[in-house]
Design a protein around this motif. Sequence first.
Motif, PDB file in Angstrom:
ATOM      1  N   SER A  13       0.838  -1.196   0.000  1.00  0.00           N
ATOM      2  CA  SER A  13       0.000   0.000   0.000  1.00  0.00           C
ATOM      3  C   SER A  13       0.875   1.248   0.000  1.00  0.00           C
ATOM      4  O   SER A  13       1.938   1.276   0.611  1.00  0.00           O
ATOM      5  N   LYS A  14       0.384   2.296  -0.684  1.00  0.00           N
ATOM      6  CA  LYS A  14       1.078   3.585  -0.659  1.00  0.00           C
ATOM      7  C   LYS A  14       0.751   4.353   0.617  1.00  0.00           C
ATOM      8  O   LYS A  14       1.535   5.160   1.082  1.00  0.00           O
ATOM      9  N   ASP A  15      -0.451   4.120   1.163  1.00  0.00           N
ATOM     10  CA  ASP A  15      -0.934   4.917   2.286  1.00  0.00           C
ATOM     11  C   ASP A  15      -1.794   4.023   3.182  1.00  0.00           C
ATOM     12  O   ASP A  15      -2.957   3.756   2.874  1.00  0.00           O
ATOM     13  N   LEU A  16      -1.210   3.555   4.282  1.00  0.00           N
ATOM     14  CA  LEU A  16      -1.920   2.603   5.138  1.00  0.00           C
ATOM     15  C   LEU A  16      -3.187   3.186   5.754  1.00  0.00           C
ATOM     16  O   LEU A  16      -4.142   2.448   5.990  1.00  0.00           O
ATOM     17  N   GLU A  66      10.982   4.719  -1.743  1.00  0.00           N
ATOM     18  CA  GLU A  66      11.598   4.019  -2.873  1.00  0.00           C
ATOM     19  C   GLU A  66      11.426   2.507  -2.733  1.00  0.00           C
ATOM     20  O   GLU A  66      11.183   1.807  -3.712  1.00  0.00           O
ATOM     21  N   THR A  67      11.548   2.006  -1.517  1.00  0.00           N
ATOM     22  CA  THR A  67      11.351   0.575  -1.268  1.00  0.00           C
ATOM     23  C   THR A  67       9.900   0.203  -1.546  1.00  0.00           C
ATOM     24  O   THR A  67       9.621  -0.841  -2.140  1.00  0.00           O
ATOM     25  N   SER A  68       8.977   1.066  -1.126  1.00  0.00           N
ATOM     26  CA  SER A  68       7.556   0.822  -1.417  1.00  0.00           C
ATOM     27  C   SER A  68       7.328   0.736  -2.919  1.00  0.00           C
ATOM     28  O   SER A  68       6.658  -0.173  -3.409  1.00  0.00           O
ATOM     29  N   GLN A  69       7.891   1.701  -3.645  1.00  0.00           N
ATOM     30  CA  GLN A  69       7.723   1.752  -5.100  1.00  0.00           C
ATOM     31  C   GLN A  69       8.259   0.480  -5.746  1.00  0.00           C
ATOM     32  O   GLN A  69       7.625  -0.102  -6.623  1.00  0.00           O
ATOM     33  N   LEU A  70       9.423   0.016  -5.297  1.00  0.00           N
ATOM     34  CA  LEU A  70      10.036  -1.196  -5.857  1.00  0.00           C
ATOM     35  C   LEU A  70       9.202  -2.439  -5.578  1.00  0.00           C
ATOM     36  O   LEU A  70       9.224  -3.388  -6.356  1.00  0.00           O
ATOM     37  N   ASN A  71       8.490  -2.441  -4.453  1.00  0.00           N
ATOM     38  CA  ASN A  71       7.746  -3.634  -4.053  1.00  0.00           C
ATOM     39  C   ASN A  71       6.278  -3.626  -4.436  1.00  0.00           C
ATOM     40  O   ASN A  71       5.585  -4.615  -4.241  1.00  0.00           O
ATOM     41  N   ASP A 123      -5.384   1.758  -3.696  1.00  0.00           N
ATOM     42  CA  ASP A 123      -4.213   1.449  -4.516  1.00  0.00           C
ATOM     43  C   ASP A 123      -4.604   0.915  -5.889  1.00  0.00           C
ATOM     44  O   ASP A 123      -3.810   0.252  -6.552  1.00  0.00           O
ATOM     45  N   ASP A 124      -5.844   1.190  -6.314  1.00  0.00           N
ATOM     46  CA  ASP A 124      -6.356   0.819  -7.638  1.00  0.00           C
ATOM     47  C   ASP A 124      -6.546  -0.678  -7.847  1.00  0.00           C
ATOM     48  O   ASP A 124      -6.595  -1.136  -8.983  1.00  0.00           O
ATOM     49  N   MET A 125      -6.654  -1.451  -6.776  1.00  0.00           N
ATOM     50  CA  MET A 125      -6.952  -2.866  -6.906  1.00  0.00           C
ATOM     51  C   MET A 125      -8.469  -3.037  -6.939  1.00  0.00           C
ATOM     52  O   MET A 125      -9.188  -2.423  -6.137  1.00  0.00           O
ATOM     53  N   THR A 126      -8.955  -3.872  -7.832  1.00  0.00           N
ATOM     54  CA  THR A 126     -10.387  -4.149  -7.886  1.00  0.00           C
ATOM     55  C   THR A 126     -10.744  -5.118  -6.767  1.00  0.00           C
ATOM     56  O   THR A 126     -10.097  -6.148  -6.575  1.00  0.00           O
ATOM     57  N   VAL A 127     -11.783  -4.754  -6.014  1.00  0.00           N
ATOM     58  CA  VAL A 127     -12.283  -5.573  -4.917  1.00  0.00           C
ATOM     59  C   VAL A 127     -13.724  -5.924  -5.247  1.00  0.00           C
ATOM     60  O   VAL A 127     -14.523  -5.056  -5.596  1.00  0.00           O
TER      61      VAL A 127
END
Length: 168
Positions: A13-16, A66-71, A123-127
């Motif tokens: 997630s970008k923003d918990l 940066e670690t978030s972006q990579l993962n 995070d743009d995931m379809t639920v």
Amino acid sequence: MRPDRLHHNAYVSKDLESTRAFYEDVVGLPLVTTWREGEGENAYCHLFFELEDGSALAFFQFANPETSQLNQAAKPKSPFYHIALNASAECQAAVAAKATERGIDARIIDHGYCTSLYMTDPDDMTVELTVDTLAAAPLLKERRKDPHRELAEWLAGDHTPNNEIRHS
């Protein structure tokens, strides 16, 4: 022997806090565990939102952007990449109402064997929240008779639909 249930499915997630608000306040999954792990550049927070059976959806956020972006997983453009949760009709209606209140686009599709509410998380995931229909039980029983044969037929080129009750 086989595993007895899903333990958790994990995402980055970008923003918990936005993730927490969506899954806890809209979808209704309680936040049951927060793990803070690693140190320095490797520090991350890991949240678990529990389903009725004890399984969970889990989300990571790294202290280092940066670690978030990579993962973070690449965002698929297809709606066929999604997470589907089983729900009662009452639960689905309540979630749809909460989504609407918060300006979250939510749409329902009647698949015949189930009715699905589709939304997009922060995070743009379809639920998807799915309610099985009464018509699902006999059709599911039929589909479970010989799934390997049906797969072999599909792979051999027989693309005839076997969902006779789909409405949309």
